[in-house]
Design an enzyme around this catalytic site. Sequence first.
Site, PDB file in Angstrom:
ATOM      1  CD  GLN A  98      -9.472  -2.036  -2.871  1.00  0.00           C
ATOM      2  OE1 GLN A  98     -10.635  -2.645  -3.242  1.00  0.00           O
ATOM      3  NE2 GLN A  98      -8.872  -1.351  -3.901  1.00  0.00           N
ATOM      4  CE1 TYR A 179     -18.071   1.626  -4.388  1.00  0.00           C
ATOM      5  CE2 TYR A 179     -16.003   1.466  -5.678  1.00  0.00           C
ATOM      6  CZ  TYR A 179     -17.297   1.097  -5.271  1.00  0.00           C
ATOM      7  OH  TYR A 179     -18.003   0.184  -6.261  1.00  0.00           O
ATOM      8  NE  ARG A 226      -6.866  -0.339  -8.117  1.00  0.00           N
ATOM      9  CZ  ARG A 226      -7.459  -1.110  -9.073  1.00  0.00           C
ATOM     10  NH1 ARG A 226      -8.929  -1.351  -8.693  1.00  0.00           N
ATOM     11  NH2 ARG A 226      -7.222  -1.471 -10.192  1.00  0.00           N
ATOM     12  N   GLY A 310      -7.161  -7.722 -13.611  1.00  0.00           N
ATOM     13  CA  GLY A 310      -8.380  -8.248 -12.876  1.00  0.00           C
ATOM     14  C   GLY A 310      -8.807  -9.491 -13.417  1.00  0.00           C
TER      15      GLY A 310
END
Length: 358
Positions: A98, A179, A226, A310
Amino acid sequence: MSKLFTPVQVGRYTLANRLVMAPMTRSRAQSDGTPGASAAIYYAQRADIGLIVTEGTQPSDDGQGYLMTPGIYTDEHVTGWRTVSEAVHARGGHLFIQLMHAGRLSHPDNTPHHRQGVAPSAIDSGAQMFTPTGMQAAPVPRALSLDEIGLTIADFRLAARRAIEAGADGVEIHGANAYLIQQFLAPSANTRTDAYGGSIENRARFAIEVAQAIADEIGADRTAIRLSPGTTLWGIDEGAEGPALYRYLVAELNKLGLAYLHVMHQGNEALLSDIRALWTGTLMLNRSGRAREQMGADLASGLADLESYGQMVLANPDFVARVKANVPMNPADRNSFFGGGDAGYIDYPTQAAEPVQA
Ligand SMILES: Cc1cc2nc3c(=O)[nH]c(=O)nc-3n(C[C@H](O)[C@H](O)[C@H](O)COP(=O)(O)O)c2cc1C
């Protein structure tokens, strides 16, 4: 549940099952950003899952936000990640690294160059960040110039190339969770008046250009993204136009033929079904805290092609076997999520697969 264990095509790969390890930052890299000594063990323990998406990994010094996160832009990073890729492949697994640029969610005490974070606009996130001296406010970021936006896209491109050099099967662009990429998408974080701010098309431009650049570099069939439509973390507010923004963005990304779209679902079911309709490729869905009895439901309904998990994968190296056998999962220990050594990292116990007693 049975569809979970059917093979699925993701880009150029056929995955053994439709379960995915969601990306999780663990802050156990070496101080220069090379993956830590136990990273290969940690990921290889979980390699029987269809796909591993690694922890967020910075494409540049500017991209780092948190302490001890790995990078993928130096020779040492490539060598370190190669150890991880080889260990996962040796167990028949697949991994996408990622690529995460934290943007304004950064603190100078956490980065190698100790500079102010960068973002589309100089707007405070209001975030508190863990630093070597404890929690501190993330400073107001510096706005990227147009030239610097081009350089940041080039950093993403090069990082993707280096990920492939390191043996990764592909990369997932982190466009979620407040982000850098989502900072461009949200009017609350992006007040630019140039081609990267203002209209939906302009705010989506950075995400699309990053995806295009990486697809050109390593192939669309090894490039994924994502998104987390509607996130309200750390000052992100996509406003009333949010759903329209994502319908546009997903339709544009769909034209690139990427390996998959990973949606971190925030609750807008109508938007989710619109996204499913607009995205003609492989769709991966993450529902935070999805109940055990709901596993496989989004595959059965046709809403998703892959389901990512997760915390359950973090805490259960034998997650796939436990799902198959319908046995209880180890609970995740939050105290060891970020930082530290092997405890809470590679020492979660496996369990002989005994059926749960009714
Ligand atoms: C310790 C931890 C670290 C995380 N780090 C990342 C990350 O680096 N990148 C990312 O996209 N999401 C990250 N997430 C979010 C997870 O990928 C996932 O979406 C979330 O945990 C909800 O799924 P779950 O309920 O199955 O755990 C993180 C979550 C946890 C628990």
